[in-house]
Design a protein around this motif. Sequence first.
Motif, PDB file in Angstrom:
ATOM      1  N   SER A  92       0.814  -1.220   0.000  1.00  0.00           N
ATOM      2  CA  SER A  92       0.000   0.000   0.000  1.00  0.00           C
ATOM      3  C   SER A  92       0.849   1.273   0.000  1.00  0.00           C
ATOM      4  N   LEU A  93       1.931   1.293   0.743  1.00  0.00           N
ATOM      5  CA  LEU A  93       2.775   2.488   0.784  1.00  0.00           C
ATOM      6  C   LEU A  93       3.389   2.782  -0.583  1.00  0.00           C
ATOM      7  N   ARG A  94       3.852   1.749  -1.255  1.00  0.00           N
ATOM      8  CA  ARG A  94       4.430   1.923  -2.588  1.00  0.00           C
ATOM      9  C   ARG A  94       3.361   2.425  -3.558  1.00  0.00           C
ATOM     10  N   MET A  95       2.157   1.860  -3.484  1.00  0.00           N
ATOM     11  CA  MET A  95       1.086   2.257  -4.398  1.00  0.00           C
ATOM     12  C   MET A  95       0.664   3.713  -4.137  1.00  0.00           C
ATOM     13  N   LEU A  96       0.540   4.085  -2.858  1.00  0.00           N
ATOM     14  CA  LEU A  96       0.163   5.464  -2.529  1.00  0.00           C
ATOM     15  C   LEU A  96       1.206   6.452  -3.051  1.00  0.00           C
ATOM     16  N   ARG A  97       2.461   6.153  -2.799  1.00  0.00           N
ATOM     17  CA  ARG A  97       3.528   7.057  -3.253  1.00  0.00           C
ATOM     18  C   ARG A  97       3.554   7.160  -4.775  1.00  0.00           C
ATOM     19  N   ARG A  98       3.369   6.027  -5.445  1.00  0.00           N
ATOM     20  CA  ARG A  98       3.360   6.022  -6.907  1.00  0.00           C
ATOM     21  C   ARG A  98       2.214   6.875  -7.458  1.00  0.00           C
TER      22      ARG A  98
ATOM     23  N   ASP B 217       0.676  11.293  -0.326  1.00  0.00           N
ATOM     24  CA  ASP B 217       1.476  11.114   0.879  1.00  0.00           C
ATOM     25  C   ASP B 217       0.668  10.253   1.858  1.00  0.00           C
ATOM     26  N   PRO B 218       1.148   9.076   2.222  1.00  0.00           N
ATOM     27  CA  PRO B 218       0.404   8.207   3.134  1.00  0.00           C
ATOM     28  C   PRO B 218       0.014   8.891   4.449  1.00  0.00           C
ATOM     29  N   ALA B 219       0.809   9.858   4.900  1.00  0.00           N
ATOM     30  CA  ALA B 219       0.503  10.563   6.147  1.00  0.00           C
ATOM     31  C   ALA B 219      -0.798  11.355   6.050  1.00  0.00           C
ATOM     32  N   LEU B 220      -1.190  11.761   4.844  1.00  0.00           N
ATOM     33  CA  LEU B 220      -2.426  12.532   4.668  1.00  0.00           C
ATOM     34  C   LEU B 220      -3.666  11.720   5.032  1.00  0.00           C
ATOM     35  N   LEU B 221      -3.567  10.404   4.947  1.00  0.00           N
ATOM     36  CA  LEU B 221      -4.728   9.560   5.213  1.00  0.00           C
ATOM     37  C   LEU B 221      -5.070   9.481   6.703  1.00  0.00           C
ATOM     38  N   ALA B 222      -4.187   9.982   7.550  1.00  0.00           N
ATOM     39  CA  ALA B 222      -4.448   9.974   8.989  1.00  0.00           C
ATOM     40  C   ALA B 222      -5.576  10.933   9.364  1.00  0.00           C
ATOM     41  N   ASP B 223      -5.813  11.948   8.543  1.00  0.00           N
ATOM     42  CA  ASP B 223      -6.881  12.924   8.795  1.00  0.00           C
ATOM     43  C   ASP B 223      -7.970  12.708   7.750  1.00  0.00           C
ATOM     44  N   PRO B 224      -9.092  12.069   8.114  1.00  0.00           N
ATOM     45  CA  PRO B 224     -10.129  11.732   7.132  1.00  0.00           C
ATOM     46  C   PRO B 224     -10.746  12.949   6.450  1.00  0.00           C
ATOM     47  N   ASP B 225     -10.668  14.123   7.069  1.00  0.00           N
ATOM     48  CA  ASP B 225     -11.254  15.323   6.468  1.00  0.00           C
ATOM     49  C   ASP B 225     -10.272  16.082   5.577  1.00  0.00           C
TER      50      ASP B 225
ATOM     51  N   SER C 250      -6.300  14.975  -4.008  1.00  0.00           N
ATOM     52  CA  SER C 250      -6.655  15.030  -5.421  1.00  0.00           C
ATOM     53  C   SER C 250      -7.546  13.858  -5.813  1.00  0.00           C
ATOM     54  N   ARG C 251      -8.674  14.184  -6.439  1.00  0.00           N
ATOM     55  CA  ARG C 251      -9.577  13.131  -6.925  1.00  0.00           C
ATOM     56  C   ARG C 251      -8.885  12.320  -8.008  1.00  0.00           C
ATOM     57  N   ARG C 252      -8.143  12.992  -8.867  1.00  0.00           N
ATOM     58  CA  ARG C 252      -7.455  12.286  -9.953  1.00  0.00           C
ATOM     59  C   ARG C 252      -6.457  11.268  -9.382  1.00  0.00           C
ATOM     60  N   ALA C 253      -5.716  11.667  -8.354  1.00  0.00           N
ATOM     61  CA  ALA C 253      -4.744  10.755  -7.741  1.00  0.00           C
ATOM     62  C   ALA C 253      -5.449   9.584  -7.059  1.00  0.00           C
ATOM     63  N   ALA C 254      -6.555   9.857  -6.355  1.00  0.00           N
ATOM     64  CA  ALA C 254      -7.292   8.794  -5.673  1.00  0.00           C
ATOM     65  C   ALA C 254      -7.880   7.813  -6.682  1.00  0.00           C
TER      66      ALA C 254
END
Length: 188
Positions: free
Chosen positions: A31-37, A41-49, A53-57
């Motif tokens: 998951s970390l490799r996929m998020l970075r690719r 930034d995986p750290a952003l997922l710690a705050d659900p609000d 970027s919709r395009r990145a997601a």
Amino acid sequence: FVSERPLIVPQVRAASLTNYAGVARFVGLDSLRMLRRAGIDPALLADPDRMISRRAAAGLLEDSARESGCESFGLLMAECRTLPDFGALSLLLIHEETARGVVEALVDYQGLLSGAHAVGLEERDGTAIICTEFAGRISSPQAIDLLMGTICRTISEVVGGRWHPESAHFVRSPPPDLTIHHRIFQCA
């Protein structure tokens, strides 16, 4: 052509990727490799609000489905969702007594979740039709699956499992294995 207006990048709440790491691990991805690719930034997922970027997601979901060979990746993510994943909107939803009330609240307050998708309710010949789509030019079957599955599960959860759709329709060809679709939507 020069514009002084900034380009608006459609965004979604980081909560849209809730449980991504667990689902990615389940289908054999790092998951970390996929998020970075995907440029997330995986750290952003710690705050659900937090807005991402919709395009990145959407790209992350599509890449994850393709790389894992799991054509139902978005639905697996939807299956992991719970009502609190809707943030403050969940406080309103839990007080709805009917499936229609839940859908109407989701339609009325969808702006709290994302400016990237649209949920609508139509009536045709006595049948209520819940329509979902994404604004803009980003086409992501996995994101649509995630949205449809999350809405379906949310409605059912709020009304104590007493609701399931009569049918679920998609604008693409079905995957070879519909097991997860049947499990999520519980209809033919």
